[in-house]
Design a protein around this motif. Structure first.
Motif, short mmCIF file in Angstrom:
data_model
loop_
_atom_site.label_atom_id
_atom_site.label_comp_id
_atom_site.label_asym_id
_atom_site.label_seq_id
_atom_site.Cartn_x
_atom_site.Cartn_y
_atom_site.Cartn_z
N GLY A 236 0.82 -1.21 0.00
CA GLY A 236 0.00 0.00 0.00
C GLY A 236 0.85 1.25 0.00
N LYS A 237 1.96 1.22 0.74
CA LYS A 237 2.86 2.36 0.75
C LYS A 237 3.42 2.63 -0.65
N ALA A 238 3.73 1.53 -1.38
CA ALA A 238 4.26 1.69 -2.74
C ALA A 238 3.21 2.33 -3.65
N LYS A 239 1.94 1.90 -3.50
CA LYS A 239 0.87 2.50 -4.31
C LYS A 239 0.71 3.98 -3.99
N LEU A 240 0.77 4.32 -2.71
CA LEU A 240 0.61 5.72 -2.33
C LEU A 240 1.80 6.56 -2.77
N ALA A 241 2.99 5.94 -2.78
CA ALA A 241 4.16 6.67 -3.28
C ALA A 241 4.00 7.00 -4.76
N THR A 242 3.45 6.05 -5.52
CA THR A 242 3.18 6.31 -6.94
C THR A 242 2.12 7.39 -7.09
#
Length: 296
Positions: A236-242
């Motif tokens: 989820g953190k990776a998605k939010l970073a994108t």
């Protein structure tokens, strides 16, 4: 290793200091030249001559230099020569403002024609200063990508929208073989994409915020992303970073649109009024010398 960051800061600080020192020297030189012009006008007036003829012809000389700048734009100068001419154009423009203040003797016009001339000069000066501010904004604050044009921005925004929708769809994906309940993290991210992110993406270009160099609108959105990232798992953190990267890119496109749009619209104001002012100046010279010679 923190050494590269310290090195970068070490390189940025002297560059920033040199930029500030250069701007300060520019303004000191402008003030010195302006003071010298006022002194010459004072000396001319104390010689029992009308100082308005002296500073008036100084203004005309400055306007002729400004015409040469417009001519230089049409002859296709090298980038270095173009930058030099632009600096001269801005500097002489400020000196013309100083000469105009001296010529008007810090007073308002008396006749209708003088009011038209006065208002034309004010509009030319104000639009010129606004153009200088736009140039400073794009150079010092947020340089724009020269490859991005106004016609490409809608297509680039559509690509950002599709990328945000893809993040929302990925957050709603479940296994095709096992019917499992949705993870809470994915539900939070999907809802954020479908509400806050879409609202941010479709928001207008925030002309006033970009014009004054404010990043508050972007900071509020990225802070919301960072706050949500504290409660989700690593995917989820990776998605939010994108998502955060997409938001920054959208804000950059907004700034580009505001900058290019205002720069183009500014020319439609500054250039026609400038040539109108030149015509009015010629008429003003003819009228002034006609009165002084007793023809009228």
């Amino acid at each position: 290793m923190t050494l590269p960051s310290f090195t970068a800061f070490g390189m940025e600080r002297p560059a920033a200091a040199a930029h500030i020192a250069g701007k300060l020297a520019w303004w000191v030189f402008l003030v010195a030249i302006s003071g010298g012009l006022y002194f010459l006008v004072w000396v001319y007036g104390n010689g029992l001559r009308d100082p308005r003829y002296f500073d008036g012809w100084l203004i005309v000389g400055g306007m002729l230099i400004q015409i040469l700048f417009h001519v230089s734009k049409a002859v296709g100068l090298s980038p270095k020569s173009w930058l030099r001419w632009r600096k001269i154009h801005v500097f002489v423009g400020y000196l013309i403002v100083v000469g105009f203040i001296s010529h008007s003797d810090f007073s308002l016009p008396d006749s209708g024609f003088e009011w038209i001339l006065w208002m034309s000069f004010v509009l030319v000066s104000a639009s010129g200063m606004f153009g200088t501010y736009l140039l400073w904004l794009t150079q010092a604050k947020r340089p724009i990508d020269a490859s991005v044009s106004l016609s490409r921005i809608p297509a680039l925004r559509a690509e950002l929208r599709q990328s945000m929708l893809a993040i929302a769809a990925a957050s709603n994906a479940t296994s095709p073989n096992v019917d499992l309940p949705e993870l809470p993290y994915d539900g939070w991210i999907r809802e954020f994409c479908e509400t806050d992110s879409m609202a941010f993406l479709e928001r207008r270009s925030n002309v006033l915020g970009h014009l004054v160099g404010s990043q508050r609108h972007l900071s509020l959105f990225t802070d919301a992303i960072d706050n949500l990232a504290r409660y989700v798992d690593q995917p989820g953190k990776a998605k939010l970073a994108t998502l955060k990267t997409l938001a920054i890119e959208k804000d950059r496109l907004d700034f580009t649109q505001v900058s290019l749009g205002l720069s183009r619209g500014w020319l439609f104001v500054h250039v026609p009024i400038t040539y109108s002012l030149l015509i009015l100046t010629v008429v003003h010279i003819v009228v002034a010398y006609s009165f002084s010679s007793g023809l009228w």
